[in-house]
Design a protein around this motif. Sequence first.
Motif, PDB file in Angstrom:
ATOM      1  N   GLY A 196     -48.660  23.092 -62.946  1.00 32.28           N
ATOM      2  CA  GLY A 196     -49.619  23.667 -62.010  1.00 32.28           C
ATOM      3  C   GLY A 196     -50.960  23.940 -62.661  1.00 32.28           C
ATOM      4  N   LEU A 197     -50.939  24.449 -63.904  1.00 29.35           N
ATOM      5  CA  LEU A 197     -52.182  24.713 -64.627  1.00 29.35           C
ATOM      6  C   LEU A 197     -52.941  23.421 -64.879  1.00 29.35           C
ATOM      7  CD1 LEU A 197     -53.991  26.769 -66.063  1.00 29.35           C
ATOM      8  CD2 LEU A 197     -52.602  26.416 -68.130  1.00 29.35           C
ATOM      9  N   ALA A 198     -52.205  22.367 -65.280  1.00 29.35           N
ATOM     10  CA  ALA A 198     -52.852  21.075 -65.517  1.00 29.35           C
ATOM     11  C   ALA A 198     -53.448  20.522 -64.222  1.00 29.35           C
ATOM     12  CB  ALA A 198     -51.840  20.081 -66.100  1.00 29.35           C
ATOM     13  N   ALA A 199     -52.710  20.679 -63.126  1.00 23.15           N
ATOM     14  CA  ALA A 199     -53.212  20.201 -61.833  1.00 23.15           C
ATOM     15  C   ALA A 199     -54.477  20.953 -61.437  1.00 23.15           C
ATOM     16  CB  ALA A 199     -52.133  20.358 -60.766  1.00 23.15           C
ATOM     17  N   LEU A 200     -54.501  22.258 -61.720  1.00 25.21           N
ATOM     18  CA  LEU A 200     -55.679  23.061 -61.395  1.00 25.21           C
ATOM     19  C   LEU A 200     -56.889  22.600 -62.196  1.00 25.21           C
ATOM     20  CD1 LEU A 200     -56.820  25.536 -59.883  1.00 25.21           C
ATOM     21  CD2 LEU A 200     -56.123  26.930 -61.836  1.00 25.21           C
ATOM     22  N   LEU A 201     -56.699  22.333 -63.483  1.00 18.56           N
ATOM     23  CA  LEU A 201     -57.810  21.886 -64.326  1.00 18.56           C
ATOM     24  C   LEU A 201     -58.295  20.495 -63.921  1.00 18.56           C
ATOM     25  CD1 LEU A 201     -56.538  23.107 -67.819  1.00 18.56           C
ATOM     26  CD2 LEU A 201     -58.317  24.140 -66.383  1.00 18.56           C
ATOM     27  N   VAL A 202     -57.342  19.604 -63.641  1.00 20.27           N
ATOM     28  CA  VAL A 202     -57.726  18.262 -63.203  1.00 20.27           C
ATOM     29  C   VAL A 202     -58.433  18.328 -61.852  1.00 20.27           C
ATOM     30  CG1 VAL A 202     -56.842  16.008 -62.472  1.00 20.27           C
ATOM     31  CG2 VAL A 202     -55.921  17.107 -64.520  1.00 20.27           C
ATOM     32  N   GLY A 203     -57.921  19.184 -60.970  1.00 23.33           N
ATOM     33  CA  GLY A 203     -58.563  19.334 -59.667  1.00 23.33           C
ATOM     34  C   GLY A 203     -59.978  19.859 -59.792  1.00 23.33           C
ATOM     35  N   ALA A 204     -60.183  20.800 -60.713  1.00 24.08           N
ATOM     36  CA  ALA A 204     -61.534  21.325 -60.925  1.00 24.08           C
ATOM     37  C   ALA A 204     -62.450  20.230 -61.453  1.00 24.08           C
ATOM     38  CB  ALA A 204     -61.484  22.498 -61.901  1.00 24.08           C
ATOM     39  N   GLY A 205     -61.931  19.424 -62.388  1.00 23.01           N
ATOM     40  CA  GLY A 205     -62.726  18.315 -62.914  1.00 23.01           C
ATOM     41  C   GLY A 205     -63.047  17.297 -61.832  1.00 23.01           C
ATOM     42  N   TRP A 206     -62.069  17.026 -60.962  1.00 25.74           N
ATOM     43  CA  TRP A 206     -62.280  16.068 -59.869  1.00 25.74           C
ATOM     44  C   TRP A 206     -63.336  16.587 -58.901  1.00 25.74           C
ATOM     45  CZ3 TRP A 206     -61.562  16.553 -54.575  1.00 25.74           C
ATOM     46  CH2 TRP A 206     -61.608  15.366 -53.840  1.00 25.74           C
ATOM     47  N   LEU A 207     -63.291  17.890 -58.609  1.00 31.11           N
ATOM     48  CA  LEU A 207     -64.261  18.478 -57.689  1.00 31.11           C
ATOM     49  C   LEU A 207     -65.677  18.393 -58.265  1.00 31.11           C
ATOM     50  CD1 LEU A 207     -64.804  20.068 -55.085  1.00 31.11           C
ATOM     51  CD2 LEU A 207     -64.408  22.177 -56.390  1.00 31.11           C
ATOM     52  N   VAL A 208     -65.798  18.698 -59.547  1.00 30.07           N
ATOM     53  CA  VAL A 208     -67.118  18.623 -60.179  1.00 30.07           C
ATOM     54  C   VAL A 208     -67.626  17.191 -60.186  1.00 30.07           C
ATOM     55  CG1 VAL A 208     -68.380  18.962 -62.340  1.00 30.07           C
ATOM     56  CG2 VAL A 208     -66.726  20.672 -61.587  1.00 30.07           C
ATOM     57  N   THR A 209     -66.721  16.246 -60.430  1.00 27.23           N
ATOM     58  CA  THR A 209     -67.119  14.831 -60.485  1.00 27.23           C
ATOM     59  C   THR A 209     -67.541  14.315 -59.122  1.00 27.23           C
ATOM     60  OG1 THR A 209     -65.620  14.433 -62.347  1.00 27.23           O
ATOM     61  CG2 THR A 209     -66.366  12.511 -61.107  1.00 27.23           C
ATOM     62  N   THR A 210     -66.731  14.604 -58.097  1.00 27.52           N
ATOM     63  CA  THR A 210     -67.032  14.078 -56.758  1.00 27.52           C
ATOM     64  C   THR A 210     -68.288  14.697 -56.154  1.00 27.52           C
ATOM     65  OG1 THR A 210     -65.505  15.712 -55.805  1.00 27.52           O
ATOM     66  CG2 THR A 210     -64.639  13.493 -56.258  1.00 27.52           C
ATOM     67  N   THR A 211     -68.618  15.886 -56.594  1.00 24.86           N
ATOM     68  CA  THR A 211     -69.844  16.534 -56.092  1.00 24.86           C
ATOM     69  C   THR A 211     -71.038  16.283 -57.014  1.00 24.86           C
ATOM     70  OG1 THR A 211     -69.225  18.609 -57.199  1.00 24.86           O
ATOM     71  CG2 THR A 211     -68.568  18.334 -54.884  1.00 24.86           C
ATOM     72  N   ASP A 212     -70.788  15.444 -58.029  1.00 24.01           N
ATOM     73  CA  ASP A 212     -71.857  15.082 -58.975  1.00 24.01           C
ATOM     74  C   ASP A 212     -72.520  16.337 -59.559  1.00 24.01           C
ATOM     75  OD1 ASP A 212     -73.379  13.321 -60.438  1.00 24.01           O
ATOM     76  OD2 ASP A 212     -74.947  13.118 -58.916  1.00 24.01           O
ATOM     77  N   SER A 213     -71.659  17.241 -60.031  1.00 23.62           N
ATOM     78  CA  SER A 213     -72.158  18.538 -60.491  1.00 23.62           C
ATOM     79  C   SER A 213     -72.084  18.733 -62.005  1.00 23.62           C
ATOM     80  CB  SER A 213     -71.364  19.670 -59.814  1.00 23.62           C
ATOM     81  OG  SER A 213     -71.503  19.615 -58.406  1.00 23.62           O
ATOM     82  N   TRP A 214     -71.775  17.670 -62.743  1.00 24.68           N
ATOM     83  CA  TRP A 214     -71.672  17.837 -64.195  1.00 24.68           C
ATOM     84  C   TRP A 214     -73.010  18.262 -64.800  1.00 24.68           C
ATOM     85  CZ3 TRP A 214     -67.387  18.791 -66.435  1.00 24.68           C
ATOM     86  CH2 TRP A 214     -66.195  18.213 -65.984  1.00 24.68           C
TER      87      TRP A 214
END
Length: 255
Positions: A196-214
């Motif tokens: 679950g922790l890994a999924a949360l971190l990957v999900g956060a990374g995916w959200l930042v990537t898809t919103t072009d927020s890096w």
Amino acid sequence: MTTTDIAPAPTAAGAPARIWDVVRLHVANPVPTLVVPWVITAAIFAVNLAIWLMVANAAGGVENLEPDAFQYNGGISWIVVFMMVVAVQAMNLTFKFALGFSVTRRDYYLGSVLYFVLLSLLYSTGVTAIAAVERATDGWGLGATFFAPWGLAGESLMTVWFLYLMAMLLFFFLGAAVATVWVRWGPYGLYAFFIGLAALLVGAGWLVTTTDSWGDVGEFLTGTSLVAIAAWTAPVTLVCGVVGHLFLRRSTPRG
């Protein structure tokens, strides 16, 4: 020291006394929490110091090296992450014993949390004190920075202490949450927790990537002081503490 010397007294007067009994219970076996981290830190530092001396000797002296040659070092970061392991070990070793002496789960958790806060103060203060010695000796005569490396080299000792304190609190409370998962659900609970922790971190990374927020993330990290970034860990630490308490409420000792 006998068992009755370290065991929580069932008739202790009030919750504060019982909470301090739990702290005493953790201190009764000091090796995992008070000895091992310092020993391993000393060993890691000794290895780094030996390497620095060999490099300096091969170069014909420190004066022939770049001024910051020995400042990019992440060896001390291990002790911060290891605090999570310390918390897991401490609770796993004492939970069953404490409940056998009629300590409530609430008092046990509060006592463990108090102990982890005290350990965070101890380790952050200890590492910062050694960092002060390191600076006073010009990096052990080599211009090295082990206890306050690269990004911390130019910061005040108070800032260094605060960063270590907040980081250690975070990993201690994360470790407390992990420990309560273990005592309640065993290894399968840990698998689910870390998945679950890994999924949360990957999900956060995916959200930042898809919103072009890096770019915004990078701007925040570079434009925010280290003290402010460390302070932002406090809500995460608090959530870990609450989660650990909720999980422990119905936990039973594992055989």
